[in-house]
Design an enzyme around this catalytic site. Structure first.
Site, PDB file in Angstrom:
ATOM      1  N   TYR A  18       0.929  -1.607   0.048  1.00  0.00           N
ATOM      2  CA  TYR A  18      -0.351   0.158  -0.338  1.00  0.00           C
ATOM      3  C   TYR A  18       0.943   1.338  -0.250  1.00  0.00           C
ATOM      4  CZ  TYR A  18      -4.653  -1.021  -0.079  1.00  0.00           C
ATOM      5  OH  TYR A  18      -6.020  -1.501  -0.343  1.00  0.00           O
TER       6      TYR A  18
ATOM      7  N   GLU B  62      -0.694   4.882  -0.418  1.00  0.00           N
ATOM      8  CA  GLU B  62      -1.348   6.281  -0.678  1.00  0.00           C
ATOM      9  C   GLU B  62      -0.230   7.283  -0.176  1.00  0.00           C
ATOM     10  OE1 GLU B  62      -4.913   6.082   1.569  1.00  0.00           O
ATOM     11  OE2 GLU B  62      -5.373   3.770   0.548  1.00  0.00           O
TER      12      GLU B  62
ATOM     13  N   LYS C 292      -2.974  -0.127 -25.439  1.00  0.00           N
ATOM     14  CA  LYS C 292      -3.042  -0.099 -27.234  1.00  0.00           C
ATOM     15  C   LYS C 292      -1.592  -0.040 -27.858  1.00  0.00           C
ATOM     16  CE  LYS C 292      -8.126   2.192 -26.041  1.00  0.00           C
ATOM     17  NZ  LYS C 292      -7.755   2.412 -24.204  1.00  0.00           N
TER      18      LYS C 292
ATOM     19  N   THR D  72      -3.734   5.769 -22.124  1.00  0.00           N
ATOM     20  CA  THR D  72      -4.154   4.673 -21.334  1.00  0.00           C
ATOM     21  C   THR D  72      -2.546   4.278 -22.243  1.00  0.00           C
ATOM     22  OG1 THR D  72      -4.967   4.157 -23.513  1.00  0.00           O
ATOM     23  CG2 THR D  72      -5.804   4.197 -21.581  1.00  0.00           C
TER      24      THR D  72
ATOM     25  N   ARG E  99      -1.988  -2.656 -19.037  1.00  0.00           N
ATOM     26  CA  ARG E  99      -3.540  -2.163 -18.958  1.00  0.00           C
ATOM     27  C   ARG E  99      -4.084  -1.141 -18.132  1.00  0.00           C
ATOM     28  NH1 ARG E  99      -7.583  -3.601 -22.290  1.00  0.00           N
ATOM     29  NH2 ARG E  99      -6.586  -4.847 -22.523  1.00  0.00           N
TER      30      ARG E  99
ATOM     31  N   ASP F 164      -7.346  13.194 -24.966  1.00  0.00           N
ATOM     32  CA  ASP F 164      -6.781  11.888 -24.704  1.00  0.00           C
ATOM     33  C   ASP F 164      -6.458  11.023 -25.875  1.00  0.00           C
ATOM     34  OD1 ASP F 164      -7.612   8.984 -24.660  1.00  0.00           O
ATOM     35  OD2 ASP F 164      -9.070   9.587 -23.808  1.00  0.00           O
TER      36      ASP F 164
END
Ligand code: DSN
Length: 432
Positions: A53, A55, A228, A225, A234, A199
């Site tokens: 973790y 954060e 692609k 992203t 991903r 985008d």
């Protein structure tokens, strides 16, 4: 790479993983948003970083023990900045949709206007579709392609922007075969004092290789992203300028600069713990993208798409806008008297994976539209070039022109098997 531990512990999943690997190996993956990440990228996603973790951001975490995670995330950030020429990068967004939500959340308030491309003309769900959070939360003003040439008419976009005065001018596409005129979009945003947001999820690999204009210099915020054409894991990243850009009426923390607003929107605004194993994989993918070989790969994607488009048209098929400048194209199945879904499903039966898709001014529905969307990033990753694209074009056209022609189907199956045998996928991976 192997999955021996999975095989011992969960044979059911192992068997399905074997089958999926074989499906990818034995078929022609032509869905333009799919690609084959390198074994190194895939290995990174399966590492101990999944246990941590973290954060917060490097140097400002809410958990101890993040020393190495910080170093990994910093490498991903610095590599993304270098690759795209960005002043600031946030590598924590889980996916493209979350990244878009985070950008809107940073820049505007519920109910504000955004100019975005119509999904049916090649935009994305998160660019204002009425069934998506974007269309529900904000007032999207859609622009599309013009009827005369199925390309975006920038003067029409400008007039719409001047009339509607949106807070964000968003450009970016998922099913548009032509180049996006980023500088013109940025100029329109500037004229109405809106944020320019791009985008580039589909074309970011092309952008860093010079095979498409890169909007990072002209736009306030750019999102992509990382799968692609980019060929990473991903996930997604957001890049932006580090300048002050106050919109006092629209943001509660207007003292922050753009970079601060984006970071604050990602965490704590929308997300908790970042997926550090995926961030490690992004760092690996960004390193791969810095090589000359990678840039050559991106240029080859476009050459292959042009060769494939030319062959499909030679065979008598109609492509939306009459061809492609990028990695993808859309076949209009109307004159073939089939739907896109029937065509795509038949191709899939023969091992050619595309997707059915709306085309501009489609009279059919999204789940049974008139178009088939296909592209070349994954086949180019297997090493195929223009000669192979011509064979694939002939094989696809023969099937689509007569869905009942079993001779054509047999020939297509043979082409798929010869090509996949010659251009091996993941030869060193042994799942089965
Ligand atoms: N689902 C992606 C595509 O296929 O284009 C966009 O997010």
């Amino acid at each position: 790479m192997s999955i021996e531990n999975i095989r011992k512990q969960d044979p059911e999943i192992a068997e399905l993983l074997d089958k999926e690997l074989n499906r990818q190996r034995e078929g022609l993956v032509m869905i333009p948003s799919e690609n084959f990440a390198s074994p190194a990228v895939m290995e990174a996603t399966g590492t101990v970083c999944t246990n941590k973790y973290a954060e917060g951001y490097p140097g400002k975490r809410y958990y101890t023990g993040a020393k190495y995670i910080d170093m990994i995330e910093n490498l991903a950030i610095e590599r993304a900045k270098e690759l795209f020429g960005a002043e600031h990068a946030n590598v924590q967004p889980h996916s493209g949709s979350s990244a878009n939500m985070e950008v809107y959340g940073a820049l505007i308030n519920t109910g504000d206007k955004v100019l975005g491309m119509n999904l049916a003309h090649g935009g994305h769900l998160t660019h204002g579709s009425p069934v998506n959070f974007s269309g529900k939360r904000y007032e999207f003003i859609p622009y599309g392609v013009s009827k005369k040439d199925e390309k975006v008419d920038m003067e029409e976009v400008r007039q719409l922007a001047l009339k509607e005065r949106p807070k964000i001018v968003l450009c970016g596409t998922t099913a548009y075969p032509r180049k996006v005129e980023f500088e013109k979009f940025a100029a329109i945003a500037k004229e109405i004092d809106a944020y320019a947001f791009a985008d580039i999820s589909h074309i970011s690999g092309l952008c860093i290789a010079g095979a498409h204009e890169n909007p990072v210099a002209s736009h306030d915020v750019v999102m992509t992203t990382t799968t692609k054409t980019l060929r990473g894991p991903r996930s997604a990243i957001i890049m932006c300028k580090k300048e002050d850009r106050y919109h006092d009426l629209y943001h509660p923390d207007s003292k922050k600069d753009l970079a601060g607003m984006i970071d604050f929107s990602v965490f704590p605004g929308m997300q908790g713990g970042p997926l550090e194993h995926v961030i490690a994989a992004k760092a690996v993918a960004f390193k791969e993208a810095m090589t000359d070989e990678y840039k050559e790969y991106q240029r080859q994607i476009v050459k292959n798409a042009k060769a494939l488009a030319d062959e499909l048209m030679n065979q008598g098929l109609r492509l939306v806008s009459g061809g492609t400048d990028t990695h993808l194209m859309l076949i209009d199945c109307t004159d073939l008297n089939i739907t896109g879904k029937e065509g795509a499903n038949k191709l899939a039966d023969l091992g050619i994976y595309t997707n059915f898709n709306m085309i501009p001014f489609d009279t059919r529905t999204p789940f049974n539209p008139s178009g088939i969307r296909l592209g070349t990033p994954a086949l180019t990753s297997r090493g195929m070039k223009e000669g192979e694209m011509k064979k694939v074009g002939v094989a696809i056209a023969a099937v689509l022109k007569d869905l009942d022609n079993t001779d054509a189907q047999e020939n297509t199956r043979k082409t798929v098997s010869e090509l996949t045998e010659e251009f091996k996928l993941y030869p060193d991976i042994t799942y089965a």
